[in-house]
Design a protein around this motif. Structure first.
Motif, PDB file in Angstrom:
ATOM      1  N   LEU A  80      -1.806 -19.201   2.621  1.00 44.37           N
ATOM      2  CA  LEU A  80      -0.404 -19.060   2.241  1.00 44.37           C
ATOM      3  C   LEU A  80      -0.203 -17.878   1.298  1.00 44.37           C
ATOM      4  CD1 LEU A  80       0.539 -22.809   1.645  1.00 44.37           C
ATOM      5  CD2 LEU A  80       1.491 -21.317   3.411  1.00 44.37           C
ATOM      6  N   MET A  81      -1.077 -17.750   0.309  1.00 37.02           N
ATOM      7  CA  MET A  81      -0.965 -16.638  -0.627  1.00 37.02           C
ATOM      8  C   MET A  81      -1.182 -15.301   0.081  1.00 37.02           C
ATOM      9  SD  MET A  81      -2.991 -18.362  -3.862  1.00 37.02           S
ATOM     10  CE  MET A  81      -2.963 -16.862  -4.847  1.00 37.02           C
ATOM     11  N   SER A  82      -2.133 -15.286   1.013  1.00 38.11           N
ATOM     12  CA  SER A  82      -2.397 -14.039   1.739  1.00 38.11           C
ATOM     13  C   SER A  82      -1.225 -13.681   2.641  1.00 38.11           C
ATOM     14  CB  SER A  82      -3.693 -14.149   2.554  1.00 38.11           C
ATOM     15  OG  SER A  82      -3.608 -15.158   3.540  1.00 38.11           O
ATOM     16  N   VAL A  83      -0.556 -14.692   3.222  1.00 36.85           N
ATOM     17  CA  VAL A  83       0.638 -14.422   4.026  1.00 36.85           C
ATOM     18  C   VAL A  83       1.728 -13.807   3.154  1.00 36.85           C
ATOM     19  CG1 VAL A  83       2.556 -15.510   5.264  1.00 36.85           C
ATOM     20  CG2 VAL A  83       0.207 -16.140   5.816  1.00 36.85           C
ATOM     21  N   GLY A  84       1.905 -14.340   1.936  1.00 31.32           N
ATOM     22  CA  GLY A  84       2.870 -13.759   1.013  1.00 31.32           C
ATOM     23  C   GLY A  84       2.553 -12.307   0.713  1.00 31.32           C
ATOM     24  N   MET A  85       1.270 -12.007   0.509  1.00 30.85           N
ATOM     25  CA  MET A  85       0.873 -10.623   0.250  1.00 30.85           C
ATOM     26  C   MET A  85       1.093  -9.745   1.479  1.00 30.85           C
ATOM     27  SD  MET A  85      -2.517 -10.793  -2.203  1.00 30.85           S
ATOM     28  CE  MET A  85      -3.535 -11.693  -1.042  1.00 30.85           C
ATOM     29  N   VAL A  86       0.799 -10.284   2.671  1.00 30.99           N
ATOM     30  CA  VAL A  86       1.005  -9.525   3.906  1.00 30.99           C
ATOM     31  C   VAL A  86       2.473  -9.164   4.064  1.00 30.99           C
ATOM     32  CG1 VAL A  86       1.095  -9.760   6.423  1.00 30.99           C
ATOM     33  CG2 VAL A  86      -1.008 -10.305   5.210  1.00 30.99           C
ATOM     34  N   VAL A  87       3.350 -10.147   3.884  1.00 29.00           N
ATOM     35  CA  VAL A  87       4.781  -9.899   4.051  1.00 29.00           C
ATOM     36  C   VAL A  87       5.258  -8.823   3.072  1.00 29.00           C
ATOM     37  CG1 VAL A  87       7.090 -10.895   3.854  1.00 29.00           C
ATOM     38  CG2 VAL A  87       5.255 -12.202   4.956  1.00 29.00           C
ATOM     39  N   GLY A  88       4.858  -8.951   1.802  1.00 28.45           N
ATOM     40  CA  GLY A  88       5.263  -7.967   0.805  1.00 28.45           C
ATOM     41  C   GLY A  88       4.732  -6.578   1.094  1.00 28.45           C
ATOM     42  N   SER A  89       3.432  -6.488   1.418  1.00 28.79           N
ATOM     43  CA  SER A  89       2.813  -5.174   1.666  1.00 28.79           C
ATOM     44  C   SER A  89       3.303  -4.547   2.965  1.00 28.79           C
ATOM     45  CB  SER A  89       1.286  -5.297   1.681  1.00 28.79           C
ATOM     46  OG  SER A  89       0.849  -6.062   2.781  1.00 28.79           O
ATOM     47  N   TRP A  90       3.566  -5.376   3.979  1.00 33.35           N
ATOM     48  CA  TRP A  90       4.046  -4.838   5.250  1.00 33.35           C
ATOM     49  C   TRP A  90       5.501  -4.393   5.173  1.00 33.35           C
ATOM     50  CZ3 TRP A  90       1.866  -7.888  10.059  1.00 33.35           C
ATOM     51  CH2 TRP A  90       0.467  -7.750  10.075  1.00 33.35           C
ATOM     52  N   ILE A  91       6.258  -4.944   4.245  1.00 35.04           N
ATOM     53  CA  ILE A  91       7.634  -4.467   4.053  1.00 35.04           C
ATOM     54  C   ILE A  91       7.634  -3.141   3.316  1.00 35.04           C
ATOM     55  CG2 ILE A  91       9.808  -4.899   2.842  1.00 35.04           C
ATOM     56  CD1 ILE A  91       9.451  -7.867   3.466  1.00 35.04           C
ATOM     57  N   VAL A  92       6.924  -3.064   2.179  1.00 37.24           N
ATOM     58  CA  VAL A  92       6.932  -1.842   1.378  1.00 37.24           C
ATOM     59  C   VAL A  92       6.276  -0.680   2.117  1.00 37.24           C
ATOM     60  CG1 VAL A  92       4.718  -2.138   0.168  1.00 37.24           C
ATOM     61  CG2 VAL A  92       6.638  -1.020  -1.004  1.00 37.24           C
ATOM     62  N   SER A  93       5.354  -0.981   3.028  1.00 29.97           N
ATOM     63  CA  SER A  93       4.680   0.079   3.788  1.00 29.97           C
ATOM     64  C   SER A  93       5.507   0.564   4.965  1.00 29.97           C
ATOM     65  CB  SER A  93       3.324  -0.426   4.307  1.00 29.97           C
ATOM     66  OG  SER A  93       3.507  -1.478   5.235  1.00 29.97           O
ATOM     67  N   GLY A  94       6.536  -0.218   5.329  1.00 28.29           N
ATOM     68  CA  GLY A  94       7.364   0.148   6.478  1.00 28.29           C
ATOM     69  C   GLY A  94       6.936  -0.496   7.771  1.00 28.29           C
ATOM     70  N   VAL A  95       5.917  -1.358   7.735  1.00 26.61           N
ATOM     71  CA  VAL A  95       5.441  -2.006   8.964  1.00 26.61           C
ATOM     72  C   VAL A  95       6.510  -2.934   9.523  1.00 26.61           C
ATOM     73  CG1 VAL A  95       3.755  -3.623   9.927  1.00 26.61           C
ATOM     74  CG2 VAL A  95       3.006  -1.845   8.349  1.00 26.61           C
ATOM     75  N   VAL A  96       6.965  -3.885   8.709  1.00 30.15           N
ATOM     76  CA  VAL A  96       8.001  -4.817   9.167  1.00 30.15           C
ATOM     77  C   VAL A  96       9.298  -4.073   9.493  1.00 30.15           C
ATOM     78  CG1 VAL A  96       9.437  -6.790   8.509  1.00 30.15           C
ATOM     79  CG2 VAL A  96       6.991  -6.806   7.987  1.00 30.15           C
ATOM     80  N   PRO A  97       9.757  -3.130   8.640  1.00 28.61           N
ATOM     81  CA  PRO A  97      10.951  -2.362   9.029  1.00 28.61           C
ATOM     82  C   PRO A  97      10.790  -1.639  10.362  1.00 28.61           C
ATOM     83  CG  PRO A  97      10.531  -2.071   6.698  1.00 28.61           C
ATOM     84  CD  PRO A  97       9.356  -2.823   7.242  1.00 28.61           C
ATOM     85  N   SER A  98       9.584  -1.079  10.623  1.00 32.53           N
ATOM     86  CA  SER A  98       9.364  -0.376  11.889  1.00 32.53           C
ATOM     87  C   SER A  98       9.406  -1.343  13.068  1.00 32.53           C
ATOM     88  CB  SER A  98       8.011   0.355  11.865  1.00 32.53           C
ATOM     89  OG  SER A  98       8.008   1.397  10.911  1.00 32.53           O
ATOM     90  N   ILE A  99       8.766  -2.513  12.908  1.00 29.11           N
ATOM     91  CA  ILE A  99       8.779  -3.510  13.981  1.00 29.11           C
ATOM     92  C   ILE A  99      10.215  -3.929  14.294  1.00 29.11           C
ATOM     93  CG2 ILE A  99       8.131  -5.868  14.609  1.00 29.11           C
ATOM     94  CD1 ILE A  99       5.562  -5.495  13.029  1.00 29.11           C
ATOM     95  N   ILE A 100      10.973  -4.194  13.245  1.00 33.45           N
ATOM     96  CA  ILE A 100      12.360  -4.629  13.445  1.00 33.45           C
ATOM     97  C   ILE A 100      13.204  -3.499  14.037  1.00 33.45           C
ATOM     98  CG2 ILE A 100      14.451  -5.363  12.244  1.00 33.45           C
ATOM     99  CD1 ILE A 100      12.673  -6.910  10.304  1.00 33.45           C
ATOM    100  N   TYR A 101      13.001  -2.283  13.552  1.00 29.30           N
ATOM    101  CA  TYR A 101      13.774  -1.140  14.049  1.00 29.30           C
ATOM    102  C   TYR A 101      13.533  -0.931  15.547  1.00 29.30           C
ATOM    103  CZ  TYR A 101      15.329   3.662  14.748  1.00 29.30           C
ATOM    104  OH  TYR A 101      15.952   4.789  15.226  1.00 29.30           O
ATOM    105  N   TYR A 102      12.246  -0.832  15.943  1.00 30.39           N
ATOM    106  CA  TYR A 102      11.948  -0.614  17.357  1.00 30.39           C
ATOM    107  C   TYR A 102      12.301  -1.831  18.196  1.00 30.39           C
ATOM    108  CZ  TYR A 102       9.476   3.604  15.932  1.00 30.39           C
ATOM    109  OH  TYR A 102       9.162   4.836  15.406  1.00 30.39           O
ATOM    110  N   GLY A 103      12.147  -3.009  17.616  1.00 33.21           N
ATOM    111  CA  GLY A 103      12.521  -4.221  18.335  1.00 33.21           C
ATOM    112  C   GLY A 103      14.000  -4.258  18.636  1.00 33.21           C
ATOM    113  N   LEU A 104      14.802  -3.808  17.682  1.00 31.92           N
ATOM    114  CA  LEU A 104      16.257  -3.764  17.886  1.00 31.92           C
ATOM    115  C   LEU A 104      16.648  -2.747  18.961  1.00 31.92           C
ATOM    116  CD1 LEU A 104      17.529  -3.957  14.188  1.00 31.92           C
ATOM    117  CD2 LEU A 104      17.642  -5.749  15.919  1.00 31.92           C
ATOM    118  N   GLN A 105      15.858  -1.674  19.097  1.00 29.50           N
ATOM    119  CA  GLN A 105      16.154  -0.660  20.104  1.00 29.50           C
ATOM    120  C   GLN A 105      15.758  -1.115  21.503  1.00 29.50           C
ATOM    121  OE1 GLN A 105      17.852   1.757  18.485  1.00 29.50           O
ATOM    122  NE2 GLN A 105      17.215   0.573  16.695  1.00 29.50           N
TER     123      GLN A 105
END
Length: 484
Positions: A80-105
């Motif tokens: 659970l703690m590692s998932v929290g770290m993944v979510v935070g690090s993947w947002i600040v790195s642009g991973v989640v934003p990129s997934i959402i951006y391309y997914g929306l396209q």
């Protein structure tokens, strides 16, 4: 008085009284007083401890039992703690934003649910981990679904259904190996047996997600909002397809059987490194703190702010607290003999294959409700009913299949179970809201019940069906029967 002696003397009346106290506290606390879930389960733990003291346990024994339950939660807490770290690090790195951006396209609302379900099924199967599928792609799909204007509860139900598929069917999954071990059967016979309930449930779930997706196909307002969300993402982050390699790396590590905690930790480290390279607009403090307190930024679109201002270890602390409390009082119930006193009475009631399968399902559900543990709901009923299946001449892979249709599945549907706490915490949708849309975990037990009543897909130890003619599990089943 020793713990063993106490457990032997726990009668059915006392066991039912203990169960009634637990249910009463939950009902009054959650439904009447509207207390927080953590508060309610803390009260349940106190009540169970008092009952344990009243029936003869010493304070030291009660403390040790609670600590034993908490120790069982350590791995889940780390994940659970590692998932929290993944979510935070993947947002600040642009991973989640990129997934959402391309997914929306790429994705349209009309087929997003079906495609997302299939992808989650594939990922969970090859990783053998529902936690990994929900904690990585599941989080991204929640963001994409929100951007497409899809009900978050519906998206969460889709993610949970896809994640459960691999947890149930993959030979890499711990529960897929645990169930045949508990029933003393071959894992591939077990998987073959599970096809009878899982395949029709999966097909129907896919059809339902396909149909439900079309209610969003004509939503012009939502599609118009997609462009605004996309602009807000590109204003705040540098979006790149190369960032998608990070979740691919995490999934590959899981496929290679790297423990979930380590695979997610590697994903976190990769995300932090990528943040320093791809997102120079963020300072060192913002990037590193994303692991602990999540990402926090200002966005032109309020929905985008809701999507990305989250994550970090701190976001998982409520879920961690629930994990500790649930496993602590579950261990108390088990050591007090509450489960044994109730389940022993159920075991003597069944003599025929149909009622035996139905009772096994009910026992798995009861065990999940009382212990909040997916593993206990597989191992304990398996141990209790193993001999009953032999006496009823029912194949052990029918037992192992039923343990998965019950123990594995119900743990995602009971709101206070470990699996449900995890998925609701990661996806941000309460279990009670996503449950109506979690078609796969709902349908698997339904098919198990239908088969138990009709006798279809219930087999004897020699591989022949209980009703009808022919041999479905001939060679390996006969070999297994001879070995027994």
């Amino acid at each position: 008085m020793s713990k063993e002696g106490t457990k032997k003397k726990m009668g059915l009346f006392m066991a039912l009284f203990t169960l009634l106290v637990m249910v009463a506290i939950m009902a009054v606390g959650l439904a009447v007083l509207k207390l927080s879930t953590v508060t309610v389960f803390a009260l349940v733990l106190v009540a169970m401890a008092i009952i344990a003291l009243c029936i003869g346990f010493s304070m030291n024994e009660v403390q040790e039992i609670i600590l034993t339950g908490c120790r069982k939660a350590i791995l889940v807490i780390l994940i659970l703690m590692s998932v929290g770290m993944v979510v935070g690090s993947w947002i600040v790195s642009g991973v989640v934003p990129s997934i959402i951006y391309y997914g929306l396209q790429i994705l349209s609302p009309s087929y997003f649910l079906l495609v997302g379900f299939i992808i989650c099924c594939i990922v969970s199967f090859f990783t053998g981990s529902s936690y990994t599928a929900a904690g990585t792609l599941g989080v991204a799909f929640m963001g994409i679904g929100s951007g497409l204007g899809i009900n978050p509860a519906l998206t969460a139900g889709m993610v949970i259904s896809g994640a459960i598929f691999g947890d149930k069917m993959s030979p890499f999954s711990d529960t897929t190996n645990m169930a045949p071990a508990a029933a003393e059967t071959d894992i591939f016979l077990h998987i073959k047996s599970m096809l009878f309930t899982t395949v029709p449930a999966t097909v129907i779930a896919a059809v339902l997600y396909f149909i439900l997706g079309f209610q969003y196909s004509g939503s012009g307002a939502d599609l118009g909002n997609v462009a605004e969300i996309s602009r807000s993402i590109t204003d705040a982050f540098h979006v790149s397809p190369f960032l998608l390699l990070i979740p691919v790396l995490t999934i590959v590590l899981a496929i290679k059987k790297v423990p979930s905690f380590l695979a997610l930790l590697a994903g976190t480290i990769a995300g932090i490194i990528a943040a320093f390279i791809a997102q120079p607009q963020f300072d060192v403090v913002t990037i590193l703190n994303s692991m602990a307190t999540g990402f926090s930024g200002e966005f032109s679109n309020e929905m985008v702010g809701t999507l990305f201002n989250r994550g970090g270890i701190s976001s998982m602390m409520t879920t961690v607290s629930l994990s500790l409390l649930c496993l602590a009082f579950g261990e108390l119930l088990q050591q007090m003999g509450v489960l044994t006193a109730i389940l022993d009475r159920l075991e003597v009631l069944v003599k025929k294959p149909g009622p035996l399968v139905l009772t096994t399902l009910f026992t798995c559900l009861l065990t999940v409700i009382l212990t909040a543990s997916q593993y206990v709901a597989i191992l304990l009923p398996g141990e209790i009913f193993k001999e009953s299946y032999k006496k009823a001449d029912v194949a052990p892979y029918v037992l192992s299949r039923t343990l998965e249709d019950g123990g594995t599945i119900f743990s995602f549907l009971v709101p206070w179970s470990m699996a449900a706490i995890y998925t609701s915490g990661v996806l941000g949708v309460p279990t009670i809201e996503s449950l109506p849309y979690s078609f796969l975990p709902i349908l698997c037990p339904v098919f198990a019940i239908i088969f138990a009543v009709t006798g279809f897909a219930v087999f004897k130890t020699d591989g022949s069906p209980v009703k009808g003619k022919g041999v479905w599990f001939s060679r390996k089943a006969k070999q297994a029967a001879r070995q027994k």
